[in-house]
Enzyme design. Structure first.
Site, short mmCIF file in Angstrom:
data_model
loop_
_atom_site.label_atom_id
_atom_site.label_comp_id
_atom_site.label_asym_id
_atom_site.label_seq_id
_atom_site.Cartn_x
_atom_site.Cartn_y
_atom_site.Cartn_z
N LYS A 91 117.78 -23.30 -95.99
CA LYS A 91 117.31 -21.97 -95.63
C LYS A 91 117.32 -21.11 -96.89
O LYS A 91 118.17 -21.29 -97.78
CB LYS A 91 118.24 -21.33 -94.59
CG LYS A 91 117.56 -20.26 -93.76
CD LYS A 91 116.68 -20.88 -92.66
CE LYS A 91 116.21 -19.83 -91.68
NZ LYS A 91 115.51 -20.43 -90.53
N GLY A 191 114.37 -9.07 -77.42
CA GLY A 191 113.56 -9.33 -78.61
C GLY A 191 112.23 -9.92 -78.22
O GLY A 191 112.15 -11.08 -77.81
N GLY A 193 109.41 -10.05 -80.28
CA GLY A 193 108.63 -10.11 -81.51
C GLY A 193 107.77 -11.36 -81.57
O GLY A 193 107.11 -11.72 -80.59
N LYS A 194 107.84 -12.05 -82.71
CA LYS A 194 106.95 -13.18 -82.94
C LYS A 194 107.07 -14.26 -81.87
O LYS A 194 106.08 -14.83 -81.43
CB LYS A 194 107.24 -13.79 -84.33
CG LYS A 194 106.78 -12.92 -85.47
CD LYS A 194 106.71 -13.69 -86.78
CE LYS A 194 108.05 -14.04 -87.35
NZ LYS A 194 107.96 -14.66 -88.71
#
Length: 366
Positions: A91, A191, A193-194
């Site tokens: 990451k 959440g 979002g995407k």
């Protein structure tokens, strides 16, 4: 306390000595001209080149950024192992506000740093980075996935991430209630979002009742305008306490399951897209003690990494979707192993992933 490099001692202890460590390599990257400050962490390459996204986030301190990179990289090792991919875990985090600090020059500099690792790390999108960003990074680094179709990539990986979470929910329902159908179930999503807004689509198509919340008003408004039947609550605290909630889906940042939220949860199942949902060791037992079934995050949110891994070999959406659908069976296997071993599902998933990584490392050492 710091060492001679200026790095916080607790970060170095995590890297070299703790159970959360064991990382193979951590690279600190800086380009003064563009303002780039980044951390690339490789946890394991036992199964193959490390694969994981790039997070662009305004960390309060450099130590916090390093710690997040270490945790996220470790999680990617387990995620890729459970997804059956020939990739280890890595990451990267870029320190800064993506709305203010992101630039073409910065992304190109970042691409050069990733390229300097010679293929040991393959990057993709994460929080704060998008397909268009990966197109820029790819101009300096061929080990870049999550690019646009126009630039030889697979596009937005959040589509299959949401699909995988949906499969994990179906498996959880089958295990707990004996039926994978989510029709009539009340699902709370923190959440949108995407990934979260795609998850809303899957749930509504099956006839679930959906509640949402998000710290960004525009994200909530986008979903509410498109789907007037979706309920909106003020914040996560209100969502987890919602009466009659069957499933809670954390789909924002990590640490969503903590000492405050777990005692308040009204849902019987937790299954969401966020990484590192368990705020600290022991939370998985707290969930089990309350009779809440937890679908391990890195198992059910693996649809995206399945997609970006496939991009390296010539992307085929239907092939990826079929592999992401296997998350349903993988989740059931984890629940069965947890019951057999008398441990929480999170521990069962860890055991299975660690076994695969250990076997791969042993084979390579021969």
């Amino acid at each position: 306390m710091t060492d001679v490099t200026g790095a916080h001692a607790d970060v170095l202890h995590t890297l070299f000595h703790s159970d959360q460590g064991g990382h193979e390599q951590v690279v600190l990257c800086q380009d003064r001209r563009s303002g780039l400050k980044a951390v690339i962490a490789l946890h394991s390459t036992a199964l193959g080149p490390a694969l994981g996204g790039t997070r662009f986030y305004p960390y309060a301190t450099e130590a916090e950024a390093i710690a997040d990179a270490l945790n996220l990289a470790r999680g990617m090792s387990y995620k890729n192992a459970m997804a059956g991919l020939d990739h280890g875990g890595g990451k990267a985090v870029i320190i800064g506000d993506p709305e203010r600090d992101k630039s073409e020059e910065l992304l190109l500099a970042y691409g050069r740093f990733v390229a300097s690792l010679g293929g040991r790390y393959v990057t993709a999108c994460d929080v704060g980075t998008y397909v268009a960003d990966m197109d820029v990074v790819a101009r300096e680094c061929r080990w870049t996935t999550g690019r646009s179709p126009e630039n030889g990539g697979a596009g937005d990986s959040s589509v299959l991430t949401a699909f995988g979470v949906y499969q994990g929910m179906r498996a959880s329902a089958a295990h707990l209630w004996g039926d994978p159908s989510l029709r009539g179930r009340r699902v709370g999503i923190a959440g949108v979002g995407k990934v979260g807004h795609h998850l809303v689509e899957h749930l509504l198509e099956e006839g679930a009742e959906v509640l949402i919340t998000d710290v960004r008003r525009e994200a909530v408004q986008r979903v509410a305008e498109r789907h007037p039947s979706v309920g909106v609550v003020t914040d996560t605290g209100a969502l987890v306490r919602s009466a009659g909630l069957d499933i809670y889906a954390p789909c924002a940042l990590g640490g969503a399951l903590n000492d405050d939220t777990v005692p308040a949860l009204s849902a019987r199942i937790v299954c969401g897209a966020a990484n590192n949902q368990l705020a600290h060791p022991g939370v998985e037992k707290d969930l089990a003690d309350r009779g809440i079934l937890y679908a391990p995050d890195y198992v059910v949110n693996a649809g995206g990494v399945i997609q970006v891994a496939d991009e390296l070999h010539g992307f085929d959406f239907e092939r990826c979707r079929a592999k992401a659908a296997e998350i349903y069976d993988t989740t059931l296997t984890i629940f069965a192993r947890a019951k057999e071993d008398g441990i929480p599902p999170a521990a069962a998933a860890d055991r299975i992933a660690e076994q695969r990584m250990h076997e791969a490392a042993t084979e390579r050492a021969r």
